[in-house]
Write an enzyme that holds these catalytic residues in place. Structure first.
Site, PDB file in Angstrom:
ATOM      1  N   GLU A  31       7.084   6.012  -8.808  1.00  0.00           N
ATOM      2  CA  GLU A  31       5.641   5.662  -8.953  1.00  0.00           C
ATOM      3  C   GLU A  31       4.871   6.703  -8.033  1.00  0.00           C
ATOM      4  O   GLU A  31       3.900   7.120  -8.235  1.00  0.00           O
ATOM      5  CB  GLU A  31       5.437   4.393  -8.589  1.00  0.00           C
ATOM      6  CG  GLU A  31       5.870   3.230  -9.469  1.00  0.00           C
ATOM      7  CD  GLU A  31       5.466   1.876  -8.717  1.00  0.00           C
ATOM      8  OE1 GLU A  31       4.537   1.871  -8.123  1.00  0.00           O
ATOM      9  OE2 GLU A  31       6.420   0.927  -8.997  1.00  0.00           O
ATOM     10  N   MET A  41      -3.304  -7.294  -6.989  1.00  0.00           N
ATOM     11  CA  MET A  41      -2.888  -8.288  -7.812  1.00  0.00           C
ATOM     12  C   MET A  41      -3.838  -9.209  -8.294  1.00  0.00           C
ATOM     13  O   MET A  41      -3.707 -10.439  -8.186  1.00  0.00           O
ATOM     14  CB  MET A  41      -1.759  -9.097  -6.888  1.00  0.00           C
ATOM     15  CG  MET A  41      -0.713  -8.363  -6.346  1.00  0.00           C
ATOM     16  SD  MET A  41       0.357  -7.493  -7.503  1.00  0.00           S
ATOM     17  CE  MET A  41       1.267  -8.980  -7.815  1.00  0.00           C
ATOM     18  N   ARG A  42      -4.737  -8.412  -9.051  1.00  0.00           N
ATOM     19  CA  ARG A  42      -5.779  -9.549  -9.635  1.00  0.00           C
ATOM     20  C   ARG A  42      -6.200  -8.745 -11.048  1.00  0.00           C
ATOM     21  O   ARG A  42      -6.024  -7.450 -11.251  1.00  0.00           O
ATOM     22  CB  ARG A  42      -7.150  -9.442  -8.752  1.00  0.00           C
ATOM     23  CG  ARG A  42      -7.078 -10.050  -7.712  1.00  0.00           C
ATOM     24  CD  ARG A  42      -8.019 -10.565  -6.735  1.00  0.00           C
ATOM     25  NE  ARG A  42      -9.233 -10.953  -7.528  1.00  0.00           N
ATOM     26  CZ  ARG A  42      -9.402 -12.346  -7.907  1.00  0.00           C
ATOM     27  NH1 ARG A  42      -8.358 -13.148  -7.627  1.00  0.00           N
ATOM     28  NH2 ARG A  42     -10.422 -12.791  -8.512  1.00  0.00           N
ATOM     29  N   ASP A  46      -2.007  -4.920 -18.105  1.00  0.00           N
ATOM     30  CA  ASP A  46      -1.107  -3.773 -18.418  1.00  0.00           C
ATOM     31  C   ASP A  46      -1.119  -3.547 -19.580  1.00  0.00           C
ATOM     32  O   ASP A  46       0.123  -3.145 -20.355  1.00  0.00           O
ATOM     33  CB  ASP A  46       0.340  -4.203 -17.892  1.00  0.00           C
ATOM     34  CG  ASP A  46       0.483  -4.854 -16.443  1.00  0.00           C
ATOM     35  OD1 ASP A  46      -0.238  -4.243 -15.930  1.00  0.00           O
ATOM     36  OD2 ASP A  46       1.393  -5.464 -16.156  1.00  0.00           O
ATOM     37  N   ASN A  70      -4.148   2.178 -13.456  1.00  0.00           N
ATOM     38  CA  ASN A  70      -3.396   1.417 -12.605  1.00  0.00           C
ATOM     39  C   ASN A  70      -2.032   1.836 -12.832  1.00  0.00           C
ATOM     40  O   ASN A  70      -1.597   2.681 -13.615  1.00  0.00           O
ATOM     41  CB  ASN A  70      -3.390  -0.060 -13.483  1.00  0.00           C
ATOM     42  CG  ASN A  70      -2.300  -1.038 -12.880  1.00  0.00           C
ATOM     43  OD1 ASN A  70      -2.127  -1.226 -11.640  1.00  0.00           O
ATOM     44  ND2 ASN A  70      -1.400  -1.690 -13.559  1.00  0.00           N
ATOM     45  N   GLY A  76       0.961  -1.426  -0.256  1.00  0.00           N
ATOM     46  CA  GLY A  76       0.032  -0.088   0.008  1.00  0.00           C
ATOM     47  C   GLY A  76       0.757   1.287   0.134  1.00  0.00           C
ATOM     48  O   GLY A  76       0.292   2.422   0.468  1.00  0.00           O
ATOM     49  N   ASN A  90       1.892   3.048  -2.735  1.00  0.00           N
ATOM     50  CA  ASN A  90       1.192   3.882  -3.542  1.00  0.00           C
ATOM     51  C   ASN A  90      -0.235   4.379  -2.959  1.00  0.00           C
ATOM     52  O   ASN A  90      -0.386   5.776  -3.293  1.00  0.00           O
ATOM     53  CB  ASN A  90       0.748   3.189  -5.058  1.00  0.00           C
ATOM     54  CG  ASN A  90       2.279   3.200  -5.664  1.00  0.00           C
ATOM     55  OD1 ASN A  90       2.587   4.245  -6.357  1.00  0.00           O
ATOM     56  ND2 ASN A  90       2.804   2.114  -5.863  1.00  0.00           N
ATOM     57  N   HIS A  93       1.979   0.888 -13.012  1.00  0.00           N
ATOM     58  CA  HIS A  93       3.178  -0.437 -13.409  1.00  0.00           C
ATOM     59  C   HIS A  93       4.472  -0.052 -13.352  1.00  0.00           C
ATOM     60  O   HIS A  93       4.903   1.186 -14.017  1.00  0.00           O
ATOM     61  CB  HIS A  93       2.776  -0.864 -14.722  1.00  0.00           C
ATOM     62  CG  HIS A  93       3.298  -2.229 -14.854  1.00  0.00           C
ATOM     63  ND1 HIS A  93       3.170  -3.423 -14.480  1.00  0.00           N
ATOM     64  CD2 HIS A  93       4.422  -2.321 -15.706  1.00  0.00           C
ATOM     65  CE1 HIS A  93       3.956  -4.305 -14.741  1.00  0.00           C
ATOM     66  NE2 HIS A  93       4.801  -3.730 -15.358  1.00  0.00           N
TER      67      HIS A  93
END
Ligand code: GRF
Length: 201
Positions: free
Chosen positions: A175, A91-92, A146, A108, A13, A15, A110
């Site tokens: 990020e 992570m899904r 992605d 998202n 967590g 981010n 990445h």
């Protein structure tokens, strides 16, 4: 655009914490309406609760199917009038029920310059490939992993003595800056998506 965010997490967590900090510093004009984790042990749930943000766990293993889990997540977000969903180490794969509930409204982050190095362990992939520059991508989420339209990218140089840990740490710091900036850009509106391109006039 509705400035109420829903943040989906699975773990650390950091981010999420960066978004909380950016809102606190007024770099980001938004409210985090809810944080949802698919794992009860996600550290990010603690970050959210300490910041006074509602935090829920919806364990995907308790749902009968992927779609049922995605429908529950979508319902919780809609119940709180969320306008933009931010994946932050979630992570899904995001399935059709959630994509349909939030069209062009799921972001998202990445840890690579997509389309290079999608999937897990992107910094390790970058080191293994021997690239001299990698970075960070914030993109819209589509059904493909992605692969959605890119909102912003930031570069991170690869140093000769980098290890996966040192490179990951520098990418992560980038990020944290990039996510708040990208979310602010999207919330400010006035943009359009043409094909794969995110265009801000
Ligand atoms: C970050 O590197 C993010 O880019 C990737 O997963 C990691 C999550 O880290 N999607 P955190 O949970 O935000 O600390």
């Amino acid at each position: 655009m509705n400035r109420r965010l829903g943040v989906l997490i699975s773990g650390r967590g950091s981010n999420l914490q960066a978004l909380v900090d950016a809102i606190g510093d007024r770099r980001l004009d938004a409210t985090i309406a809810v944080v949802i984790s698919n794992r009860a042990d996600a550290h990010g749930l603690g970050h959210a609760r300490r910041a006074g943000i509602e935090a829920l766990c919806l364990d995907h293993r308790e749902a009968r199917s992927r779609d049922e889990h995605d429908r529950s997540v979508a319902r919780e977000l809609q119940d709180r009038d969320v306008g933009l969903v931010c994946l932050a180490g979630y992570m899904r794969l995001v399935g059709a029920p959630l994509l349909k509930a939030f069209p062009d409204a799921i972001l998202n982050i990445h840890p690579s310059l997509l389309p290079a190095f999608p999937g897990i362990d992107a910094p390790r992939q970058a080191l293994g490939h021997g690239v001299k520059v990698t970075g960070v991508t914030v993109h819209f989420v589509t059904a493909e992993l992605d692969n959605g339209p890119i909102v912003i990218q930031r570069t991170v140089p690869v140093m000769r003595d980098d290890t996966p840990d040192t490179l990951s740490a520098r990418i992560l710091a980038e990020e944290h800056r990039a996510y708040a900036e990208a979310v602010a850009t999207v919330l400010d509106g006035g943009w359009r998506i043409e094909g794969r391109r995110f265009i801000v006039p």
